[in-house]
Structure formats: structure tokens, C-alpha cells
Write a protein that holds these residues in place. Structure first.
Motif, PDB file in Angstrom:
ATOM      1  N   ILE A  40      27.214 -41.775 -16.454  1.00 50.15           N
ATOM      2  CA  ILE A  40      27.079 -40.864 -17.597  1.00 50.15           C
ATOM      3  C   ILE A  40      25.796 -40.059 -17.398  1.00 50.15           C
ATOM      4  O   ILE A  40      24.749 -40.628 -17.085  1.00 50.15           O
ATOM      5  N   LEU A  41      25.873 -38.756 -17.551  1.00 46.76           N
ATOM      6  CA  LEU A  41      24.676 -37.925 -17.407  1.00 46.76           C
ATOM      7  C   LEU A  41      24.337 -37.281 -18.747  1.00 46.76           C
ATOM      8  O   LEU A  41      25.230 -36.893 -19.500  1.00 46.76           O
ATOM      9  N   MET A  42      23.050 -37.217 -19.021  1.00 51.94           N
ATOM     10  CA  MET A  42      22.590 -36.713 -20.323  1.00 51.94           C
ATOM     11  C   MET A  42      21.405 -35.776 -20.151  1.00 51.94           C
ATOM     12  O   MET A  42      20.641 -35.895 -19.195  1.00 51.94           O
ATOM     13  N   THR A  43      21.245 -34.879 -21.118  1.00 53.00           N
ATOM     14  CA  THR A  43      20.004 -34.107 -21.259  1.00 53.00           C
ATOM     15  C   THR A  43      19.466 -34.459 -22.655  1.00 53.00           C
ATOM     16  O   THR A  43      20.089 -35.261 -23.371  1.00 53.00           O
ATOM     17  N   GLU A  44      18.368 -33.806 -23.037  1.00 50.04           N
ATOM     18  CA  GLU A  44      17.818 -34.117 -24.369  1.00 50.04           C
ATOM     19  C   GLU A  44      18.750 -33.641 -25.495  1.00 50.04           C
ATOM     20  O   GLU A  44      18.518 -33.954 -26.658  1.00 50.04           O
ATOM     21  N   ASN A  45      19.833 -32.937 -25.137  1.00 48.64           N
ATOM     22  CA  ASN A  45      20.795 -32.501 -26.168  1.00 48.64           C
ATOM     23  C   ASN A  45      22.017 -33.409 -26.290  1.00 48.64           C
ATOM     24  O   ASN A  45      22.874 -33.174 -27.143  1.00 48.64           O
ATOM     25  N   GLY A  46      22.121 -34.389 -25.407  1.00 44.76           N
ATOM     26  CA  GLY A  46      23.291 -35.276 -25.479  1.00 44.76           C
ATOM     27  C   GLY A  46      23.959 -35.412 -24.118  1.00 44.76           C
ATOM     28  O   GLY A  46      23.369 -35.071 -23.084  1.00 44.76           O
ATOM     29  N   ILE A  47      25.193 -35.891 -24.115  1.00 40.21           N
ATOM     30  CA  ILE A  47      25.919 -36.107 -22.846  1.00 40.21           C
ATOM     31  C   ILE A  47      26.230 -34.758 -22.200  1.00 40.21           C
ATOM     32  O   ILE A  47      26.794 -33.873 -22.840  1.00 40.21           O
ATOM     33  N   SER A  48      25.848 -34.603 -20.924  1.00 36.82           N
ATOM     34  CA  SER A  48      26.149 -33.348 -20.218  1.00 36.82           C
ATOM     35  C   SER A  48      27.408 -33.494 -19.363  1.00 36.82           C
ATOM     36  O   SER A  48      28.034 -32.497 -19.014  1.00 36.82           O
ATOM     37  N   GLY A  49      27.767 -34.701 -19.024  1.00 42.92           N
ATOM     38  CA  GLY A  49      28.984 -34.885 -18.247  1.00 42.92           C
ATOM     39  C   GLY A  49      29.209 -36.341 -17.875  1.00 42.92           C
ATOM     40  O   GLY A  49      28.316 -37.183 -17.997  1.00 42.92           O
ATOM     41  N   LEU A  50      30.421 -36.616 -17.424  1.00 43.18           N
ATOM     42  CA  LEU A  50      30.806 -37.988 -17.042  1.00 43.18           C
ATOM     43  C   LEU A  50      31.418 -37.949 -15.654  1.00 43.18           C
ATOM     44  O   LEU A  50      32.185 -37.027 -15.332  1.00 43.18           O
ATOM     45  N   ILE A  51      31.073 -38.939 -14.837  1.00 44.77           N
ATOM     46  CA  ILE A  51      31.528 -38.939 -13.435  1.00 44.77           C
ATOM     47  C   ILE A  51      32.213 -40.267 -13.095  1.00 44.77           C
ATOM     48  O   ILE A  51      32.301 -41.157 -13.948  1.00 44.77           O
ATOM     49  N   LEU A  95      16.234 -41.124 -18.894  1.00 44.73           N
ATOM     50  CA  LEU A  95      15.965 -40.002 -19.793  1.00 44.73           C
ATOM     51  C   LEU A  95      14.850 -40.365 -20.771  1.00 44.73           C
ATOM     52  O   LEU A  95      14.847 -41.457 -21.327  1.00 44.73           O
ATOM     53  N   ARG A  96      13.906 -39.436 -20.969  1.00 43.43           N
ATOM     54  CA  ARG A  96      12.819 -39.710 -21.911  1.00 43.43           C
ATOM     55  C   ARG A  96      13.198 -39.223 -23.308  1.00 43.43           C
ATOM     56  O   ARG A  96      12.759 -38.172 -23.764  1.00 43.43           O
ATOM     57  N   VAL A  97      14.070 -39.970 -23.930  1.00 48.77           N
ATOM     58  CA  VAL A  97      14.540 -39.662 -25.284  1.00 48.77           C
ATOM     59  C   VAL A  97      14.616 -40.998 -26.008  1.00 48.77           C
ATOM     60  O   VAL A  97      14.833 -42.030 -25.372  1.00 48.77           O
ATOM     61  N   ASP A  98      14.419 -41.003 -27.326  1.00 49.12           N
ATOM     62  CA  ASP A  98      14.537 -42.242 -28.114  1.00 49.12           C
ATOM     63  C   ASP A  98      15.794 -43.015 -27.748  1.00 49.12           C
ATOM     64  O   ASP A  98      16.882 -42.435 -27.725  1.00 49.12           O
ATOM     65  N   LYS A  99      15.613 -44.321 -27.540  1.00 43.08           N
ATOM     66  CA  LYS A  99      16.787 -45.126 -27.186  1.00 43.08           C
ATOM     67  C   LYS A  99      17.865 -45.046 -28.272  1.00 43.08           C
ATOM     68  O   LYS A  99      19.055 -45.090 -27.985  1.00 43.08           O
ATOM     69  N   SER A 100      17.449 -44.940 -29.521  1.00 46.61           N
ATOM     70  CA  SER A 100      18.449 -44.929 -30.601  1.00 46.61           C
ATOM     71  C   SER A 100      19.376 -43.717 -30.455  1.00 46.61           C
ATOM     72  O   SER A 100      20.576 -43.817 -30.713  1.00 46.61           O
ATOM     73  N   ARG A 101      18.827 -42.592 -30.016  1.00 49.28           N
ATOM     74  CA  ARG A 101      19.678 -41.408 -29.838  1.00 49.28           C
ATOM     75  C   ARG A 101      20.593 -41.605 -28.638  1.00 49.28           C
ATOM     76  O   ARG A 101      21.784 -41.281 -28.676  1.00 49.28           O
ATOM     77  N   ILE A 102      20.039 -42.140 -27.548  1.00 52.28           N
ATOM     78  CA  ILE A 102      20.854 -42.373 -26.345  1.00 52.28           C
ATOM     79  C   ILE A 102      22.043 -43.287 -26.672  1.00 52.28           C
ATOM     80  O   ILE A 102      23.182 -43.008 -26.300  1.00 52.28           O
ATOM     81  N   VAL A 103      21.751 -44.354 -27.403  1.00 47.44           N
ATOM     82  CA  VAL A 103      22.806 -45.327 -27.706  1.00 47.44           C
ATOM     83  C   VAL A 103      23.866 -44.689 -28.616  1.00 47.44           C
ATOM     84  O   VAL A 103      25.069 -44.911 -28.439  1.00 47.44           O
ATOM     85  N   ARG A 104      23.421 -43.853 -29.532  1.00 49.20           N
ATOM     86  CA  ARG A 104      24.384 -43.165 -30.403  1.00 49.20           C
ATOM     87  C   ARG A 104      25.281 -42.251 -29.568  1.00 49.20           C
ATOM     88  O   ARG A 104      26.502 -42.253 -29.718  1.00 49.20           O
ATOM     89  N   TRP A 105      24.692 -41.510 -28.639  1.00 44.55           N
ATOM     90  CA  TRP A 105      25.507 -40.622 -27.786  1.00 44.55           C
ATOM     91  C   TRP A 105      26.493 -41.431 -26.944  1.00 44.55           C
ATOM     92  O   TRP A 105      27.623 -41.000 -26.723  1.00 44.55           O
ATOM     93  N   LEU A 106      26.048 -42.592 -26.467  1.00 44.89           N
ATOM     94  CA  LEU A 106      26.950 -43.420 -25.650  1.00 44.89           C
ATOM     95  C   LEU A 106      28.158 -43.880 -26.463  1.00 44.89           C
ATOM     96  O   LEU A 106      29.290 -43.869 -25.983  1.00 44.89           O
ATOM     97  N   GLY A 107      27.899 -44.288 -27.690  1.00 43.63           N
ATOM     98  CA  GLY A 107      28.988 -44.766 -28.554  1.00 43.63           C
ATOM     99  C   GLY A 107      29.901 -43.621 -28.974  1.00 43.63           C
ATOM    100  O   GLY A 107      31.134 -43.716 -28.874  1.00 43.63           O
TER     101      GLY A 107
END
Ligand SMILES: Nc1ncnc2c1ncn2[C@@H]1O[C@H](COP(=O)(O)OP(=O)(O)OP(=O)(O)O)[C@@H](O)[C@H]1O
Ligand SMILES: [Mg+2]
Length: 256
Positions: free
Chosen positions: A188-199, A97-109
Motif C-alpha cells: 500500500i502506498l500513501m502520501t500525506e493526503n491518503g492512499i495513493s495506490g495499491l500494488i 510515512l511521517r503522518v499520525d498513526k491514527s490517520r494512517i490506520v484510518r486510511w488502511l481501514g
């Protein structure tokens, strides 16, 4: 090769097929597409060493109204294999995903915290440590542990040696919550808005929260860099890291 059960052919008629991956646990995954409709078909040979796909189907059904997960469209079994057809979750894996890593990591946590806050009471699956250790020991006994797949720093050691360590380091205190069981970035699947779903829910159960923290932080370190792990723990809301538990649950994963 693979013969598609009759009932499944109705679902998949006219879809364009693409082979997605072969997972560690021996499942073949196909992406099926027709227009804007996307589905995924998971096929797993019947094999006692593997978690049956019927379990993943049950977990997905249980989670349907609780979390963003694929909808089960069909499940079929033959003498030699199981077939699970589900709806596609939109988005990309976090590392793509082309989004700031800091946001991705926050969504993961935050995402992991959200899963762990599901009320564990009505969950029909439970994996306490004593059970997990027993299953690990049985797998060693049967010669089912793949020593060539150990994490690099454990290569060259035997399954028996690792089992000794597992028994020695098993935590006394457990902190059970509803866990995903394989919280890696590729699940884990994400869009630029956050987590879209988990598989990939075949290992979900009530278990210690560190099962997911251990696997999640290891996957995060390998895909995005170990410098992000403290941010993941912070976003999750962890006050102080229990390193013994982290090590134990990563070690435990070597047996499955
Ligand atoms: N329902 C879905 N929606 C979107 N992508 C999916 C879906 N199911 C599977 N995928 C894609 O296929 C890949 C593999 O699927 P999955 O994780 O379920 O299988 P696996 O890792 O091979 O599983 P296992 O190790 O349990 O056999 C995922 O990483 C994801 O990219
Ligand atoms: Mg997976």
C-alpha cells in the motif's frame, strides 16, 4: 543471470536501475528511473509453485479504471522467466510515512472497505474456501510448504499438522467480496493526503472479506503495533470481530 527480452530493452533504455526487493514469492523487483519518470519491473522465474505474473497483469488490467493501481506498460515472457513492467505509484509505504498513526490506520481501514465494495459480479477470479483448502492440501502433498517460514508461534509444527487444523477450522459461512489477497502494509502506498495506490495484486479474487482483514491486521500489528488493530477494524466498519475467521485465514496463508 537475467537476460532482458528484446522488446523490454526499448522501454528500459537509458533508465537508471535499482534493485528493490526479493519478495516471498520469488519475484525480483527493480525500480527504474529517468528524470521524473519512475517504473517498476517485476521478474519472476517460471516455477509451478509460484503464482504466474501473467495473473497479476490480468488483474491490473481489470482494475485499471476501478482503483488506483499501476498501469501495465509491458509484459514479456521467455522460457525461463516472466517480466512485468508497470508505472510507479507515488508515495511511501505506510510505516515510512511521517503522518499520525491514527490517520494512517484510518486510511488502511477505509481503503480496504473501498476495495471490498467493488461490485464482485464481473470479477473473473474466485477463491472459495473449498478451493483454497484443496490447493493448500495439494501443496502439502507436493512438499511445497515452507515450514521454516511459519509464523513464530507455529514454528516446529509440520505442514501436515497445520493442514489438519485448517480442515477442522474451515468456516462454514462465507462472505465473498472482491479481495486484494495480500493486503500487507508493503503493498500500500500513501502520501500525506491518503492512499495513493495499491500494488502486488497477484492474489486478488472474490473471496471471504476476512482474507484481507486477517492479513491486513497482522501486518498492521507487526509494523505499527497491535494496539492499532481495533482502530483498523473500526475504520473498516466491522461490527464485532469473527476471531475464528481471523485465525483461519492467517493459518491458510502459511500454505502459500
Ligand atoms: N508500481 C509500483 N509503484 C511503486 N512501488 C512499487 C511498485 N511495484 C513495486 N513497488 C515497490 O517494490 C516492492 C515490492 O513489489 P511487490 O510488492 O510487487 O513485490 P513482492 O512483494 O516481491 O511481491 P510478491 O511477494 O508478489 O513476489 C513494494 O513493496 C514497493 O515498495
Ligand atoms: Mg509486496
Amino acid at each position: 543471470m537475467m537476460t532482458l527480452p528484446h522488446a523490454l530493452r526499448r522501454w528500459t533504455a537509458g533508465m537508471e536501475w535499482r534493485r528493490e526487493s526479493v519478495g516471498k514469492s520469488g519475484a525480483m523487483v527493480f525500480r527504474l528511473e529517468k528524470g521524473r519518470q519512475v517504473q517498476y519491473l517485476k521478474v519472476r522465474p517460471r516455477d509451478n509453485r509460484l503464482e504466474p505474473l501473467s495473473r497479476e497483469r490480468e488483474v491490473l488490467r481489470w482494475l485499471e479504471r476501478r482503483l488506483p493501481v499501476p498501469e501495465v506498460l509491458d509484459y514479456e515472457e521467455t522460457r525461463s522467466a516472466e517480466f512485468l513492467l508497470m508505472s510507479g505509484i507515488p508515495g511511501r509505504m505506510p510505516m515510512d510515512l511521517r503522518v499520525d498513526k491514527s490517520r494512517i490506520v484510518r486510511w488502511l481501514g477505509e481503503g480496504l472497505r473501498y476495495i471490498h465494495e467493488l461490485p464482485p459480479d464481473p470479477c473473473p477470479w474466485s477463491r472459495p474456501n473449498d478451493l483454497l483448502v484443496k490447493v493448500a492440501a495439494a501443496r502439502v502433498e507436493k512438499g511445497w510448504v515452507d515450514e521454516s517460514d511459519f509464523d513464530p508461534h507455529r514454528r516446529g509444527r509440520t505442514a501436515e499438522e497445520l493442514l489438519d487444523e485448517l480442515l477442522r477450522t474451515c468456516p462454514r459461512e462465507e462472505d465473498p467480496v472482491f479481495t486484494h489477497g495480500d493486503y500487507t502494509l508493503s503493498n500500500i502506498l500513501m502520501t500525506e493526503n491518503g492512499i495513493s495506490g495499491l500494488i502486488d495484486w497477484g492474489r486478488a479474487a472474490v473471496a471471504d472479506r476476512y482474507t484481507d482483514l486477517a492479513i491486513g491486521s497482522r501486518s498492521l500489528a507487526s509494523h505499527l503495533g497491535s494496539e492499532w488493530v481495533p482502530f483498523f477494524f473500526k475504520a473498516y466498519g466491522l461490527n464485532g470481530v469473527n476471531w475464528e475467521k481471523l485465525r483461519f485465514y492467517r493459518l491458510l496463508d502459511e500454505f502459500f
